[in-house]
Design a protein around this motif. Structure first.
Motif, PDB file in Angstrom:
ATOM      1  N   MET A 288       0.865  -1.169   0.000  1.00 47.20           N
ATOM      2  CA  MET A 288       0.000   0.000   0.000  1.00 47.20           C
ATOM      3  C   MET A 288       0.905   1.223   0.000  1.00 47.20           C
ATOM      4  O   MET A 288       1.826   1.330   0.813  1.00 47.20           O
ATOM      5  CB  MET A 288      -0.904  -0.010   1.243  1.00 47.20           C
ATOM      6  CG  MET A 288      -1.886   1.120   1.331  1.00 47.20           C
ATOM      7  SD  MET A 288      -2.967   0.940   2.780  1.00 47.20           S
ATOM      8  CE  MET A 288      -4.070  -0.357   2.232  1.00 47.20           C
ATOM      9  N   GLY A 289       0.692   2.134  -0.934  1.00 46.84           N
ATOM     10  CA  GLY A 289       1.529   3.315  -1.029  1.00 46.84           C
ATOM     11  C   GLY A 289       1.453   4.158   0.235  1.00 46.84           C
ATOM     12  O   GLY A 289       0.511   4.072   1.013  1.00 46.84           O
ATOM     13  N   THR A 290       2.462   4.991   0.426  1.00 50.05           N
ATOM     14  CA  THR A 290       2.504   5.795   1.649  1.00 50.05           C
ATOM     15  C   THR A 290       1.352   6.791   1.722  1.00 50.05           C
ATOM     16  O   THR A 290       0.920   7.162   2.813  1.00 50.05           O
ATOM     17  CB  THR A 290       3.840   6.537   1.761  1.00 50.05           C
ATOM     18  OG1 THR A 290       4.052   7.300   0.568  1.00 50.05           O
ATOM     19  CG2 THR A 290       4.980   5.564   1.940  1.00 50.05           C
ATOM     20  N   THR A 291       0.831   7.220   0.574  1.00 49.50           N
ATOM     21  CA  THR A 291      -0.320   8.126   0.602  1.00 49.50           C
ATOM     22  C   THR A 291      -1.519   7.425   1.228  1.00 49.50           C
ATOM     23  O   THR A 291      -2.267   8.021   2.012  1.00 49.50           O
ATOM     24  CB  THR A 291      -0.679   8.600  -0.816  1.00 49.50           C
ATOM     25  OG1 THR A 291       0.481   9.122  -1.440  1.00 49.50           O
ATOM     26  CG2 THR A 291      -1.753   9.670  -0.768  1.00 49.50           C
ATOM     27  N   ALA A 292      -1.703   6.147   0.890  1.00 47.13           N
ATOM     28  CA  ALA A 292      -2.759   5.366   1.530  1.00 47.13           C
ATOM     29  C   ALA A 292      -2.436   5.155   3.003  1.00 47.13           C
ATOM     30  O   ALA A 292      -3.306   5.261   3.875  1.00 47.13           O
ATOM     31  CB  ALA A 292      -2.922   4.027   0.825  1.00 47.13           C
ATOM     32  N   GLY A 293      -1.164   4.857   3.274  1.00 44.34           N
ATOM     33  CA  GLY A 293      -0.770   4.574   4.643  1.00 44.34           C
ATOM     34  C   GLY A 293      -0.981   5.725   5.598  1.00 44.34           C
ATOM     35  O   GLY A 293      -1.374   5.517   6.751  1.00 44.34           O
ATOM     36  N   VAL A 294      -0.730   6.953   5.144  1.00 46.52           N
ATOM     37  CA  VAL A 294      -0.915   8.086   6.046  1.00 46.52           C
ATOM     38  C   VAL A 294      -2.394   8.401   6.245  1.00 46.52           C
ATOM     39  O   VAL A 294      -2.752   9.184   7.125  1.00 46.52           O
ATOM     40  CB  VAL A 294      -0.167   9.348   5.550  1.00 46.52           C
ATOM     41  CG1 VAL A 294       1.314   9.082   5.429  1.00 46.52           C
ATOM     42  CG2 VAL A 294      -0.737   9.860   4.244  1.00 46.52           C
ATOM     43  N   ASN A 295      -3.249   7.800   5.433  1.00 50.09           N
ATOM     44  CA  ASN A 295      -4.688   7.995   5.613  1.00 50.09           C
ATOM     45  C   ASN A 295      -5.324   6.920   6.484  1.00 50.09           C
ATOM     46  O   ASN A 295      -6.236   7.216   7.258  1.00 50.09           O
ATOM     47  CB  ASN A 295      -5.391   8.040   4.254  1.00 50.09           C
ATOM     48  CG  ASN A 295      -5.285   9.397   3.586  1.00 50.09           C
ATOM     49  OD1 ASN A 295      -6.056  10.304   3.880  1.00 50.09           O
ATOM     50  ND2 ASN A 295      -4.302   9.548   2.714  1.00 50.09           N
TER      51      ASN A 295
END
Length: 314
Positions: A288-295
């Motif tokens: 999962m990309g970090t953009t997804a991860g920070v969400n």
């Protein structure tokens, strides 16, 4: 005709798949308390980011997409020479400015590309189409993966365009966080009411996890399940049931906020993998990309399939 495919780093697809299909990534910069991280879909860097995030317990992140000028420069310096036609598929526009930035950049690119191609003795006109995938993360990955499949089969531009229009209306994404704090923090910051305070408080106390569905550009909480591992198992079994009913597209995408080997070892995932093999459906598992991860936080799971029937998770 050389057809290229561009997406942003919100798109959850395995790195080897991106490389195989020469998919160009528009990076996203993540700003945190101790500096910045540029997400360009590097698996090792992504896993290190998750490890650091989990150890530090940090929830306060901001993301910054490529600017209009950066997108314009990428196309005019490289892509108008490498391809005759490009499809650009972005994360849904209700969640990011990437679609708007790409649309604005496209106007300049189309008016400025001719001298650059003529200098390289390229006589064919260059075309660029920008699409809102109407989805995020694993589901955005599904749309991109399907377009890559059509390009590899040498489909025409018109065939690809029509297929994208159907995919954006049939692709359904599901997200399950391992921990609710990150999901609620980001949802509050963006004005998203999918996970309210009461749901957060009860969920944290009772280990009840929400399942968030992303469909046609909207996010809604569609289920609450006790226990993360129980929830993930139900999610995979749910996808298997949809597969056996029949899918619009022969692809299922799964992403994980950490090392994908964790998911690979889950019995329910193995059952889904076997079902995909039996039905000749490609199953793509990646970070999962970090953009997804920070969400939604480290350890979260995303899953996506495309179906002409609106799926209901019991």
């Amino acid at each position: 005709m050389r057809i290229g495919l561009v997406t942003d780093s919100c798109c959850d697809l395995p790195r080897d798949f991106l490389d195989q299909h020469q998919i160009v990534i528009l990076p996203i910069t993540i700003h945190g308390y101790d500096g910045t991280f540029i997400d360009s879909r590097d698996p090792v860097a992504t896993r290190n980011f998750y490890r650091h995030q989990a150890e530090a317990g940090v929830t306060n992140f901001e993301s910054e997409p490529f600017s209009v000028e950066q997108i314009r420069e990428l196309f005019l310096s490289r892509l108008v020479l490498e391809f005759d036609s490009v499809f650009c598929l972005t994360v849904m526009q209700s969640r990011s400015q990437i679609f708007n930035h790409c649309t604005q950049a496209a106007r300049a690119i189309i008016t400025e590309y001719r001298p650059i191609r003529e200098q390289a003795n390229l006589t064919k006109p260059f075309t660029l189409r920008v699409f809102d995938s109407a989805n995020i993360f694993a589901a955005q990955g599904l749309v991109v993966a399907e377009v890559a499949r059509l390009i590899s089969q040498q489909a025409s531009n018109s065939e690809i365009t029509k297929y994208i229009e159907r995919l954006t209306q049939t692709t359904q994404g599901f997200l399950m966080p391992a921990d609710l704090s990150q999901l609620r923090h980001q949802a509050r910051r963006k004005g998203d009411k999918s996970v309210g305070f009461l749901s957060y408080a009860l969920g944290s106390a009772l280990d009840i996890k929400p399942v968030v569905r992303v469909y046609r550009g909207e996010t809604t909480s569609v289920a609450r399940i006790h226990g993360f591992h129980n929830g993930v198992e139900k999610l995979f079994l749910f996808a298997q049931a949809q597969l056996e009913r029949g899918l619009f597209a022969p692809t299922i995408c799964v992403s994980y906020g950490g090392d994908p080997a964790v998911v690979e070892n889950m019995p329910a995932y193995q059952k889904l993998k076997q079902a995909c093999k039996n039905h000749d459906v490609q199953l793509l598992l990646g970070e999962m990309g970090t953009t997804a991860g920070v969400n939604i936080g480290p350890g979260g799971v995303g899953l996506a399939f495309a179906s002409e029937i609106e799926a209901v998770l019991d």
